[in-house]
Design an enzyme around this catalytic site. Structure first.
Site, PDB file in Angstrom:
ATOM      1  CG  ASN A   6      -1.877   1.147   1.362  1.00  0.00           C
ATOM      2  OD1 ASN A   6      -1.537   2.364   0.956  1.00  0.00           O
ATOM      3  ND2 ASN A   6      -2.993   0.797   1.612  1.00  0.00           N
ATOM      4  CG  HIS A  42      -8.394   4.286   0.900  1.00  0.00           C
ATOM      5  ND1 HIS A  42      -8.424   4.168   2.392  1.00  0.00           N
ATOM      6  CD2 HIS A  42      -9.435   4.550   0.707  1.00  0.00           C
ATOM      7  CE1 HIS A  42      -9.799   4.337   2.555  1.00  0.00           C
ATOM      8  NE2 HIS A  42     -10.549   4.715   1.539  1.00  0.00           N
ATOM      9  NE  ARG A  44      -8.126   7.830   4.175  1.00  0.00           N
ATOM     10  CZ  ARG A  44      -9.265   7.435   5.034  1.00  0.00           C
ATOM     11  NH1 ARG A  44     -10.315   7.621   5.291  1.00  0.00           N
ATOM     12  NH2 ARG A  44      -8.779   6.404   5.771  1.00  0.00           N
ATOM     13  NE  ARG A  48      -7.430  11.739   4.956  1.00  0.00           N
ATOM     14  CZ  ARG A  48      -7.822  10.956   6.185  1.00  0.00           C
ATOM     15  NH1 ARG A  48      -6.754  10.011   6.855  1.00  0.00           N
ATOM     16  NH2 ARG A  48      -9.056  10.733   6.693  1.00  0.00           N
ATOM     17  CD  GLU A  69      -7.114  -0.254   1.084  1.00  0.00           C
ATOM     18  OE1 GLU A  69      -7.191   0.836   1.649  1.00  0.00           O
ATOM     19  OE2 GLU A  69      -6.288  -0.891   1.253  1.00  0.00           O
ATOM     20  CB  THR A 100      -9.150   1.624   7.109  1.00  0.00           C
ATOM     21  OG1 THR A 100      -8.775   2.278   5.860  1.00  0.00           O
ATOM     22  CG2 THR A 100     -10.726   0.987   6.913  1.00  0.00           C
ATOM     23  CD  GLU A 150      -6.872  -5.982   2.896  1.00  0.00           C
ATOM     24  OE1 GLU A 150      -7.479  -5.374   1.904  1.00  0.00           O
ATOM     25  OE2 GLU A 150      -6.173  -5.427   3.955  1.00  0.00           O
TER      26      GLU A 150
HETATM   27  N1  PXP Z   1      -5.973  -2.999   4.147  1.00  0.00           N
HETATM   28  C1  PXP Z   1      -6.765  -2.053   4.425  1.00  0.00           C
HETATM   29  C2  PXP Z   1      -8.189  -2.418   4.001  1.00  0.00           C
HETATM   30  C3  PXP Z   1      -6.414  -0.636   4.804  1.00  0.00           C
HETATM   31  O1  PXP Z   1      -7.195   0.198   4.589  1.00  0.00           O
HETATM   32  C4  PXP Z   1      -5.019  -0.551   5.129  1.00  0.00           C
HETATM   33  C5  PXP Z   1      -4.451   0.693   5.655  1.00  0.00           C
HETATM   34  O2  PXP Z   1      -4.528   1.680   4.566  1.00  0.00           O
HETATM   35  C6  PXP Z   1      -4.262  -1.533   4.957  1.00  0.00           C
HETATM   36  C7  PXP Z   1      -4.554  -2.846   4.565  1.00  0.00           C
HETATM   37  C8  PXP Z   1      -2.553  -1.363   5.439  1.00  0.00           C
HETATM   38  O3  PXP Z   1      -2.574  -1.184   6.764  1.00  0.00           O
HETATM   39  P1  PXP Z   1      -1.179  -0.904   7.120  1.00  0.00           P
HETATM   40  O4  PXP Z   1      -0.778   0.474   6.785  1.00  0.00           O
HETATM   41  O5  PXP Z   1      -1.371  -0.659   8.850  1.00  0.00           O
HETATM   42  O6  PXP Z   1      -0.078  -1.865   6.920  1.00  0.00           O
END
Ligand code: PXP
Length: 235
Positions: A6, A42, A44, A48, A69, A100, A150
Site C-alpha cells: 500500500n 485508497h 478517499r 487527502r 480501496e 481505516t 480481506e
Molecule cells: N488493508 C486496508 C483495507 C487498509 O485500509 C489498510 C490501510 O490503508 C491496510 C490494509 C494497510 O494497513 P497498514 O498501513 O497498517 O499496513
C-alpha cells in the site's frame, strides 16, 4: 503468500507540501521491481493523499495487480468502472479517521454493498471486502457476491504481545470459514516486520496488504530494500 504494498503514505508525504514529489507512481514501480505482487491505494472521498490522477497513471503502469480501496458509493464505483483496476476492496470510510477504523459491516450496509459489488463485477472488476474476523461478516460477504475478503488484522496487531492468541485465532477461524465458502482470502492492517510471522504462516491466506510498516522502513533504508525484506518474510 503474495505481498501487495500500500503506497498511500508516499502520496501523504507529497501532500504534506502539496508538491510533485515523492511520486507514488515511481514508488509502485520500485515496489514491483523489488518483488511486490500487487500495488494498493485508497482513493478517499476527500482525496487527502491518493488523487484521481494517481489511479489513472497507476492503471497504465502497474504490471502486477492494482487494487483500489474505496467506499461503497456510487461516485467510487463509477470511477472504478472507468479506471478498471484488477481489484476493488470495499472499505468503511469516515472523513476524519487517521486510517481505516475496523472492517466494513456488511450486514448493516447490505444494500450499498450488494449494489457496489454488482456494479463492479459487471464492470469486470474483482471485488474484495475488508471485514473484521467475524464469521457472520464472512457469510454476509459471500452472500453479497464478492470474490474475496480481506480480514482485518488490526485487533491482532494492536493487542499487547501477551494477548495476541485470541485475536489471532479469530483471524484463523474467519480465514478458514471464508476459504470453505469459496472466497479468496486476503488479510492486512497493522502488520509489521515484527508481528508478521503468525499471519504469514496461515496457508489459507493468499495475499497480505501492508503499507505503514513498509513505507516507514523505506524512509530509513530505501523502498527497494524494505519491500525485499518483507517479501522474504512472506516466503
Ligand atoms: N488493508 C486496508 C483495507 C487498509 O485500509 C489498510 C490501510 O490503508 C491496510 C490494509 C494497510 O494497513 P497498514 O498501513 O497498517 O499496513
Amino acid at each position: 503468500m503474495r505481498l501487495a504494498v500500500n503506497i498511500d503514505h508516499i502520496a501523504t508525504i507529497r501532500e504534506a507540501r502539496k508538491a510533485r514529489e515523492p511520486e507514488p507512481v515511481a514508488a509502485a514501480l520500485i515496489a514491483e521491481l523489488a518483488g511486490a505482487q500487487g500495488i494498493t491505494v485508497h482513493l478517499r472521498g476527500d482525496r487527502r493523499h491518493i488523487k484521481d490522477r494517481d489511479v489513472e497513471i497507476l492503471r497504465q503502469v502497474v504490471a502486477t495487480k492494482l487494487n483500489i480501496e474505496m467506499a461503497a458509493t456510487a461516485e467510487m464505483t463509477s470511477i472504478a468502472r472507468r479506471i478498471r483496476p484488477d481489484q476493488v476492496t470495499l472499505v468503511p470510510e469516515q472523513p476524519h479517521e487517521v486510517t481505516t477504523q475496523g472492517g466494513l459491516d456488511v450486514t448493516a450496509n447490505r444494500g450499498a454493498v450488494v449494489e457496489a459489488v454488482r456494479q463492479l463485477r459487471d464492470g469486470g472488476i474483482k471485488v474484495s471486502i475488508f471485514i473484521d474476523p467475524d464469521e457472520a461478516q464472512v457469510a454476509a460477504s459471500r452472500e453479497s457476491g464478492a470474490d474475496a475478503i480481506e480480514i482485518n488484522t488490526g485487533a491482532y496487531a494492536d493487542a499487547p504481545p501477551g494477548e495476541r492468541d485470541a485475536p489471532l485465532a479469530a483471524v484463523r477461524r474467519a480465514a478458514d470459514a471464508a476459504a470453505a465458502a469459496g472466497l479468496e482470502v486476503l488479510a492486512g492492517h497493522g502488520l509489521t516486520y515484527v508481528n508478521i510471522h503468525p499471519v504469514a504462516s496461515m496457508r489459507v491466506i493468499e495475499e497480505l496488504n501492508i503499507g505503514h510498516s513498509i513505507i516507514s522502513r523505506a524512509s530509513l533504508v530505501g523502498l527497494d530494500r524494505a519491500v525485499r525484506e518483507m517479501v522474504e518474510l512472506l516466503k
